[in-house]
Design an enzyme around this catalytic site. Structure first.
Site, short mmCIF file in Angstrom:
data_model
loop_
_atom_site.label_atom_id
_atom_site.label_comp_id
_atom_site.label_asym_id
_atom_site.label_seq_id
_atom_site.Cartn_x
_atom_site.Cartn_y
_atom_site.Cartn_z
N GLU A 92 7.08 -9.00 4.02
CA GLU A 92 6.53 -8.10 5.04
C GLU A 92 7.16 -8.33 6.41
OE1 GLU A 92 2.23 -6.84 7.08
OE2 GLU A 92 2.27 -8.32 5.47
N LYS A 110 6.90 -4.83 1.94
CA LYS A 110 5.78 -4.27 2.72
C LYS A 110 6.25 -4.04 4.15
CE LYS A 110 0.96 -4.95 4.08
NZ LYS A 110 -0.31 -5.69 3.85
#
Length: 346
Positions: A181, A226
């Site tokens: 992420e 992500k």
């Protein structure tokens, strides 16, 4: 090879068509702020009750949620009836995951007041082994990148990308799928954070991240990305249309993300509930994407449920209904089938 195949199988399940990931990994400080907003005291029991309410929303969990990112406290907790929360989730068909970073801290150097690097690598191998025993089959590590006139710096992008890659390699070693992420923040105060500037920084960051993942020997088939959507900052006077957000986001991802990656699960990053849903649906409507594209939302899935619940046992059904609605809307968005009138029909 067997391990890579197992990781790939889990990663594919995490981004199954029409399903997304619930981010329920709020730190104790973050969930306290959310509980404060509804006048509920944050205690171990109240946090458990809230999360149990979500995990027992069977319609949402079975049909629209592929997995849940948990906090260290939550993965160890038991529901009121003595069942572990991990088993509650698994019974609903959701894969348990775990947040393993220890937060973003000031990056030492000339930009220490603005830039951050995520910590948590020390002892991570041992923690991952324990989390695997507790039932976690994927993990999450969040890096944050801030935009200003002169930032981000190369030092910040490089440091965070390197940490993400080291984390991802350790996860795969432990039989755990890493969610990678790298978040370019949209909630800063910089007026020059246009969608075009966001595109530049997001593309740069993702290129560096994938180079570091390659250098660390991470199997792309066994990970999930992500990222942020390519979107103007909240303080920018010139806000882009949803169609522009979708177009530039897809363009950025196609130029940076290898097709070997099974799926992309977007963070909401400060967007409103419906904005995050609409943008996701428009991205999928573009089509011809080499990866599954879905959601990994926290607040954008939970805000309505939290308000409806209000900390009261008699409101559990209302909270679950609100959660199920948002999960269903985002499920449709992950298929490119969301429409505004479906919100009003609820």
């Amino acid at each position: 090879m067997f391990m890579t195949e197992e990781l790939a199988k889990i990663a594919q399940a995490m981004v199954a068509p029409g399903k997304g990931i619930l981010a329920a990994d709020e730190s104790s400080g973050t969930i306290k702020k959310r509980f404060d907003s509804i006048g509920v005291t944050s205690t171990e029991d109240s946090r458990r009750d809230y999360r149990e309410m979500l995990f027992r929303a069977d319609d949402a969990m079975q049909n629209y949620v592929s997995g849940v990112i948990l906090y260290d406290e939550t993965i160890r907790q038991k529901a009121k009836d003595g069942t572990t929360l991990v088993d509650v989730m698994k019974a609903a068909g959701s894969i348990p995951g775990i947040k393993v970073d220890t937060g973003a801290k000031a990056l030492a150097g000339r930009n220490a007041s603005i830039e951050a690097v995520t910590e948590g690598l020390d002892g991570l191998r041992e923690r991952l082994a324990e989390y695997h025993q507790l039932g976690a089959r994927f993990a999450k590590w969040r890096a944050v990148i801030t935009i200003t006139d002169s930032l981000p710096s190369w030092n910040c992008v490089k440091a965070n990308a390197h940490a993400l890659a080291r984390y991802a390699a350790l996860c795969q070693e432990a039989g755990i799928v890493p969610i990678v992420e790298p978040e370019v923040l949209m909630d800063g105060a910089h007026a020059g954070h246009t969608i075009e500037r966001c595109y530049e920084v997001t593309e740069w960051t993702q290129r560096v991240v994938f180079q570091e993942l390659y250098d660390a020997g991470v199997a792309l088939e066994g990970m999930v990305l992500k990222p942020n959507m390519v979107i103007a900052g909240q303080k920018c006077a010139k806000q882009a249309s949803p169609e522009q957000v979708a177009e530039l986001t897809v363009k950025c991802l196609k130029s940076t993300v290898p097709s070997a990656v099974p799926g992309i699960a977007f963070l909401s990053g400060g967007q409103s509930d419906e904005q995050a849903t609409q943008n996701l649906s428009l991205i999928n409507e573009i089509g011809d994407l080499p990866w599954k594209v879905t959601f990994s939302y926290g607040r954008a899935l939970q805000a309505a449920a939290l308000k409806a619940w209000g900390g009261k046992a008699e409101n559990v059904a209302a909270g679950q209904s609100a959660f199920t609605h948002r999960a269903k809307m985002n499920s449709l968005a992950a298929l490119g089938q969301w429409k505004q009138n479906l919100e009003k029909a609820a």
